[in-house]
Design an enzyme around this catalytic site. Structure first.
Site, PDB file in Angstrom:
ATOM      1  N   ARG A 159       0.835  -1.220   0.000  1.00 15.20           N
ATOM      2  CA  ARG A 159       0.000   0.000   0.000  1.00 15.20           C
ATOM      3  C   ARG A 159       0.863   1.260   0.000  1.00 15.20           C
ATOM      4  O   ARG A 159       0.556   2.244   0.669  1.00 15.20           O
ATOM      5  CB  ARG A 159      -0.926   0.038   1.230  1.00 15.20           C
ATOM      6  CG  ARG A 159      -1.995  -1.002   1.237  1.00 15.20           C
ATOM      7  CD  ARG A 159      -2.934  -0.847   0.043  1.00 15.20           C
ATOM      8  NE  ARG A 159      -4.099  -1.686   0.223  1.00 15.20           N
ATOM      9  CZ  ARG A 159      -4.137  -2.989  -0.020  1.00 15.20           C
ATOM     10  NH1 ARG A 159      -3.045  -3.593  -0.472  1.00 15.20           N
ATOM     11  NH2 ARG A 159      -5.237  -3.678   0.173  1.00 15.20           N
ATOM     12  N   SER A 234     -10.500  -0.147   3.642  1.00 18.40           N
ATOM     13  CA  SER A 234      -9.689  -0.357   4.846  1.00 18.40           C
ATOM     14  C   SER A 234      -9.185   0.986   5.347  1.00 18.40           C
ATOM     15  O   SER A 234      -8.565   1.732   4.583  1.00 18.40           O
ATOM     16  CB  SER A 234      -8.474  -1.223   4.530  1.00 18.40           C
ATOM     17  OG  SER A 234      -8.856  -2.450   3.991  1.00 18.40           O
ATOM     18  N   GLU A 330      -4.322   3.875   6.333  1.00 13.79           N
ATOM     19  CA  GLU A 330      -4.076   3.600   4.926  1.00 13.79           C
ATOM     20  C   GLU A 330      -4.672   4.750   4.122  1.00 13.79           C
ATOM     21  O   GLU A 330      -4.210   5.101   3.048  1.00 13.79           O
ATOM     22  CB  GLU A 330      -4.773   2.279   4.580  1.00 13.79           C
ATOM     23  CG  GLU A 330      -4.267   1.624   3.335  1.00 13.79           C
ATOM     24  CD  GLU A 330      -5.369   1.372   2.359  1.00 13.79           C
ATOM     25  OE1 GLU A 330      -5.536   2.206   1.445  1.00 13.79           O
ATOM     26  OE2 GLU A 330      -6.049   0.348   2.491  1.00 13.79           O
TER      27      GLU A 330
END
Ligand code: EPU
Length: 334
Positions: A159, A234, A330
């Site tokens: 990520r 998320s 994130e």
């Protein structure tokens, strides 16, 4: 260019925030023209699915609407597809599977735009964007210069990419080129949910389209549709912990889910940590922790960005207290 524009329709968490100036661009030339006029700071917005506004934007928001999907090179068993940064990511996946192309089927139904995909190296069900990535084109916000970045130059991680690190906020990604297979696909069905769903669909020899269908079904059962309930996927990354931290967890929870990494660290699902702290399905004011996936924070209606961020901090605080693990967002919190 319009002024004092509500960003609520442009962020999937559905929070209210105002942009001092706002412009949509459909080509590199339009983008350059907009940048010449723009008041600073400039924020580039794609699908708005990985962003949480906790305050108004004092400068110009540029919404990337640069479209187009084309095959730019052909090889014996694969081809290169170049897609505009403003394309909807899932539309590109659907286009690919309809042509029988392989490589991005596991990334079905990830909200957001093509241009945002490399920024956080989107990933799901054992596949990451970097696995199929060739290069991208991006315009420098300060100068309007167009530049190409190779895969190596993007420095993809979990990520992560340079566009979340030292190049953060400096570029608008106008096109992305991917390498997709035309046959001899390297299908990834190793993820338990994917294998089980394919079996329940009665598929023994899956095509990329079958895998895409399975992933769509899984995501629809686990993750809230941002069109119905505001969220940005998320909220935190899955943390990687050292062997001592993991050993502590394992002693208390012998069945804790975990993934050993090649570097000796252990990845622990943040959703599991959050659930252990009692947050799953909990609501605080207008925000909450999603009932089927604790890693997803949701807007129950009328939430502010500050409210969502306060919940995220409270969750991170309990995980830190209980497990000694610092969760990292994130989502891009602005
Ligand atoms: N779990 C719980 N409780 C929860 C949620 C998860 O116990 O409330 C445990 C379960 O044991 C489950 C494990 O955590 O087996 C993993 O959960 P899941 O398969 O839902 O995946 P994840 O690790 O929570 C990651 C990505 C998702 C991606 C899925 C599938 C991150 C930050 N998230 O989630 O990506 O769809 O894997 O590959 O890596 C996103 O980035 O926005 C996103 C949705």
């Amino acid at each position: 260019m319009t002024h004092n524009v509500s960003l609520r329709p442009y962020n999937t968490f559905g929070v209210e925030a105002t942009a001092a100036a706002f412009v949509e661009v459909a080509s590199v030339d339009e983008l350059r023209a907009a940048l010449r006029q723009a008041t600073r700071p400039v924020l580039v917005l794609g699908g708005g699915s990985n962003i949480l506004f906790t305050q108004d934007w004092p400068g110009t928001v540029v919404r990337n609407r640069i479209r187009g999907i084309e095959v730019v090179r052909r090889f014996p068993h694969r081809l290169w597809v170049r897609a505009g940064g403003g394309e909807v990511w899932h539309d590109l996946v659907l286009w690919a599977v309809r042509q029988g192309l392989g490589g991005i089927e596991n990334l079905s139904l990830i909200p957001g735009s093509v241009g945002a995909a490399p920024v956080q190296n989107i990933g799901a069900y054992g596949v990451e964007l970097k696995d199929v990535f060739v290069s991208l084109e991006a315009v420098e916000l300060a100068t309007g210069h167009l530049r190409r970045f190779t895969r190596r130059e993007c420095r993809f991680g979990y990520r992560d990419s340079i566009f979340k690190q030292h190049e953060k906020g400096r570029w608008c990604i106008t096109a992305v080129t991917l390498s997709l297979t035309t046959d001899r696909h390297r299908l990834n069905t190793s993820y338990g949910d994917v294998a089980r769903t394919l079996a329940s669909m009665g598929v023994a020899h899956p095509t990329p389209a079958d895998i895409s269908e399975a992933v769509v079904r899984i995501r629809q059962t686990k993750l809230p549709d941002p069109a119905i309930i505001g969220n940005c996927g998320s909220f935190f990354k899955n943390p990687e912990v050292g062997p001592e931290v993991w050993e502590n967890i394992r002693q208390q929870y012998p069945n804790a889910p975990h993934y050993p990494l090649p570097n000796g660290h252990i990845k622990v699902p943040a959703g599991w940590l959050i659930e252990q702290c009692g947050w799953k399905g909990r609501r605080v004011g207008n925000v909450g922790c999603y009932e089927k996936q604790s890693l997803v924070l949701v807007n129950h209606g009328g939430a502010t960005g500050q409210e969502a961020y306060a919940l995220a901090q409270a969750i991170a605080h309990s995980v830190a207290e209980r497990f000694g693990i610092a969760l990292e967002p994130e989502v891009n919190v602005l």
